[in-house]
Design an enzyme around this catalytic site. Structure first.
Site, PDB file in Angstrom:
ATOM      1  N   ASP A  67     -25.897  61.032  18.334  1.00 56.96           N
ATOM      2  CA  ASP A  67     -24.503  60.797  18.167  1.00 56.96           C
ATOM      3  C   ASP A  67     -24.263  62.313  17.412  1.00 56.96           C
ATOM      4  OD1 ASP A  67     -24.994  60.687  15.503  1.00 56.96           O
ATOM      5  OD2 ASP A  67     -24.118  58.577  15.459  1.00 56.96           O
ATOM      6  N   SER A  68     -22.834  62.582  17.179  1.00 52.55           N
ATOM      7  CA  SER A  68     -22.495  63.790  16.752  1.00 52.55           C
ATOM      8  C   SER A  68     -22.414  64.029  15.253  1.00 52.55           C
ATOM      9  CB  SER A  68     -20.936  64.339  17.280  1.00 52.55           C
ATOM     10  OG  SER A  68     -20.224  63.439  16.539  1.00 52.55           O
ATOM     11  N   GLY A  69     -22.689  62.928  14.475  1.00 56.16           N
ATOM     12  CA  GLY A  69     -22.601  63.224  12.953  1.00 56.16           C
ATOM     13  C   GLY A  69     -21.298  63.108  12.723  1.00 56.16           C
ATOM     14  N   PHE A  97     -19.052  60.567  12.951  1.00 64.37           N
ATOM     15  CA  PHE A  97     -18.771  59.160  12.077  1.00 64.37           C
ATOM     16  C   PHE A  97     -19.228  59.186  10.776  1.00 64.37           C
ATOM     17  CE2 PHE A  97     -19.718  54.796  10.946  1.00 64.37           C
ATOM     18  CZ  PHE A  97     -18.578  54.359  10.877  1.00 64.37           C
ATOM     19  N   ASP A 118     -16.746  65.178  16.687  1.00 62.04           N
ATOM     20  CA  ASP A 118     -15.088  64.309  16.678  1.00 62.04           C
ATOM     21  C   ASP A 118     -14.714  64.006  15.221  1.00 62.04           C
ATOM     22  OD1 ASP A 118     -17.118  62.653  16.687  1.00 62.04           O
ATOM     23  OD2 ASP A 118     -15.531  61.026  17.402  1.00 62.04           O
ATOM     24  N   GLN A 166     -10.622  59.632  21.407  1.00 61.15           N
ATOM     25  CA  GLN A 166     -10.319  58.979  20.106  1.00 61.15           C
ATOM     26  C   GLN A 166      -8.773  58.737  20.476  1.00 61.15           C
ATOM     27  OE1 GLN A 166     -11.803  57.892  17.875  1.00 61.15           O
ATOM     28  NE2 GLN A 166     -13.550  59.143  17.546  1.00 61.15           N
ATOM     29  N   GLY A 187     -14.197  55.333  17.571  1.00 54.90           N
ATOM     30  CA  GLY A 187     -13.189  54.846  16.861  1.00 54.90           C
ATOM     31  C   GLY A 187     -12.877  53.630  17.054  1.00 54.90           C
ATOM     32  N   ASP A 225     -23.960  50.969  21.860  1.00 55.13           N
ATOM     33  CA  ASP A 225     -25.273  50.669  20.719  1.00 55.13           C
ATOM     34  C   ASP A 225     -24.431  50.078  19.585  1.00 55.13           C
ATOM     35  OD1 ASP A 225     -24.365  52.518  18.313  1.00 55.13           O
ATOM     36  OD2 ASP A 225     -23.611  53.690  20.095  1.00 55.13           O
ATOM     37  N   CYS A 242     -34.828  31.189  24.232  1.00 56.56           N
ATOM     38  CA  CYS A 242     -35.309  32.729  24.296  1.00 56.56           C
ATOM     39  C   CYS A 242     -36.970  32.597  24.513  1.00 56.56           C
ATOM     40  CB  CYS A 242     -35.067  33.278  22.670  1.00 56.56           C
ATOM     41  SG  CYS A 242     -35.594  35.279  22.955  1.00 56.56           S
ATOM     42  N   CYS A 261     -38.624  35.648  23.825  1.00 57.58           N
ATOM     43  CA  CYS A 261     -39.165  36.943  23.173  1.00 57.58           C
ATOM     44  C   CYS A 261     -40.529  36.541  22.363  1.00 57.58           C
ATOM     45  CB  CYS A 261     -38.222  37.593  22.292  1.00 57.58           C
ATOM     46  SG  CYS A 261     -38.041  36.680  20.672  1.00 57.58           S
ATOM     47  N   CYS A 309     -39.836  34.138  19.580  1.00 55.66           N
ATOM     48  CA  CYS A 309     -39.545  32.931  19.854  1.00 55.66           C
ATOM     49  C   CYS A 309     -40.684  31.957  20.179  1.00 55.66           C
ATOM     50  CB  CYS A 309     -38.492  32.724  20.704  1.00 55.66           C
ATOM     51  SG  CYS A 309     -36.929  33.275  19.924  1.00 55.66           S
ATOM     52  N   HIS A 330     -36.615  39.564  17.767  1.00 55.77           N
ATOM     53  CA  HIS A 330     -35.647  38.770  18.543  1.00 55.77           C
ATOM     54  C   HIS A 330     -34.093  39.079  18.761  1.00 55.77           C
ATOM     55  CE1 HIS A 330     -33.713  35.081  19.541  1.00 55.77           C
ATOM     56  NE2 HIS A 330     -32.912  35.262  18.784  1.00 55.77           N
TER      57      HIS A 330
END
Ligand SMILES: [Zn+2]
Length: 439
Positions: free
Chosen positions: A95-97, A99, A216, A263, A290, A336, A374, A376, A379, A405
């Site tokens: 990501d751009s940094g 945030f 941004d 944004q 945002g 994400d 589940c 996984c 589990c 999990h």
């Protein structure tokens, strides 16, 4: 060979949703997909083999702000780039940094609105970094009291202006905004740094992720219209500069894709205006920034109806189970979110009946599976009582098993959504899931 491309396999009827494949130099991402967050070039408590084999994740997203501060992008580049450095050979995103610069470096803390310090009328005041020693540990501490012009990162032109000196002093941290970029204090040691659109791209080139994001200004969704509009116009100017900076590096241009970030807060005309402006620019994909709550998700439809359909779209920072359905239906391709691993580390797991906090007394002797539907690794082999015991005993394995999990739960959920769109069972499957899942 095209290093980066996106193809749509099938559309969700009556909605903006679609199934597709993002091709990157490090492999394909079958979308919609959840990209796991590895902020500091590691998915907390998990090895890359866990992420690939036990979670089933296709891609990892790292954070430019954190990696720039520690260990520094030069080391990652010297190590052969992010994939080699962290031993993950699949697709990556950085990501751009933006945030983190605004949230971790911002002048106000706490749960209230984080207002950025910046755009001052008074540029004449000088501030210096002061340094003291902790009498107990002997470690150096930094605080900003006055500015001298000496930055930890001196690769760029710096013209800091302070908005509210008192707030900055009171909180010991600041984030100074101007047309060119942002000057901020490190959350690690208080040292001063500066990001511009060009610097963010330069750092992301050195990190070497397959997908990068334009720098941004990340505003609070509750910020007023005038402020949102001003920030948005600045973000558009930074978007153009990010593209130019990317195009100047031929090697990076061949191997890395760049996404623009829409944004505009909760204002329909601003969101639509941002999508229209960014759609004209030569980005490889788009991202929605945002968004902090479910209320912000309603703005996705405004934006994705405008953005070019043939380019992939990423929803930054949102990925709770119920959000994934809204995001996919409204045309998002990748997601994400730090929550699956963050809540896992404090003992909360996702189940098909909603979230469960294993530290509650009722699970202390519960010999059932963590989630009874589940399959996984966690589990398959462990009980709720065992996990509850690990958390109470503060054993490190607790975080690992719960993270496996939770990530598997989210990654599988979105894989099912993909499958259900392909075989035309999406509406029924969504209804079945949401009937038992309690937020
Ligand atoms: Zn599980």
């Amino acid at each position: 060979m095209t290093p980066f491309s996106f193809s749509i396999t099938k559309k969700l009827s009556g909605k903006l949703g679609r199934v597709g494949v993002i091709h990157t130099p490090h492999g394909d991402i079958e979308t919609p997909a959840f990209t796991v967050v590895g902020t500091k070039a590691t998915v907390k408590a998990l090895s890359p083999e866990d992420v690939r084999d036990l979670v089933g994740a296709q891609a990892v997203l790292v954070n430019t702000y954190h990696l720039y501060l520690q260990p520094g992008e030069a080391l990652i580049k010297d190590a052969g780039g992010l994939h080699t450095f962290m031993h993950w050979d699949g697709p990556t995103l950085s990501d751009s940094g933006g945030f983190q610069v605004f949230s971790l470096g911002a002048g106000l803390e706490g749960k209230g609105e984080k207002r950025i310090l910046g755009a001052s009328q008074d540029s004449s005041r000088a501030f210096v970094r002061d340094e003291t020693k902790d009498p107990m540990s002997g470690q150096r501490r930094y605080g900003v009291t006055k500015f001298t012009g000496e930055f930890a990162d001196s690769s760029d032109d710096m013209r800091p202006r302070l908005y509210n000196k008192e707030i900055a002093l009171q909180h010991g941290k600041l984030c100074i905004l101007d047309e060119e970029g942002v000057t901020f204090t490190s959350h690690l040691d208080g040292s001063l740094h500066r990001f511009t659109a060009e610097r963010s791209i330069e750092i992301q080139h050195a990190i070497g992720a397959d997908i990068m994001f334009a720098f941004d200004e990340c505003t609070s969704p509750t910020a007023d219209y005038v402020y949102q509009k001003e920030a948005l116009e600045r973000t558009h100017r930074w978007a153009k500069r990010s593209i130019l900076a990317h195009k100047r590096d031929y090697n990076a241009l061949k191997s890395q894709a760049l996404y623009g970030i829409v944004q505009g807060g909760r204002f329909e005309d601003l969101r639509k205006g941002s999508a229209t402006e960014l759609a004209k620019m030569d980005f490889d994909g788009y991202s929605f920034g945002g968004a902090f709550s479910k209320e912000d998700l309603k703005t996705l439809e405004w934006v994705n109806a405008i953005l070019p359909e043939e380019k992939p779209r990423h929803l930054l920072g949102i990925g709770e189970p119920e959000d994934l359905f809204i995001g996919v239906e409204n045309g998002m391709d990748t997601f994400d979110c730090v929550l699956p691993t963050r809540i896992a580390r404090t003992g909360t797991i996702y189940t098909h009946h909603g979230k469960v906090n294993l530290l509650r007394t009722e699970y202390q002797r519960d010999l059932g599976k963590p989630d009874d539907t589940c399959d996984c690794y966690t589990c398959t082999h462990y009980t709720r009582a065992y996990l509850a015991h690990l958390f109470r005993a503060k054993e490190m394995l607790a975080a690992r098993l719960a993270s496996i999990h939770n990530l598997h739960f989210i990654v599988s959920l979105i894989k099912n959504i993909r499958r259900n769109i392909l075989d035309d069972t999406y509406p029924q499957s969504k209804e079945n899931f949401l009937r038992t899942y309690r937020v």
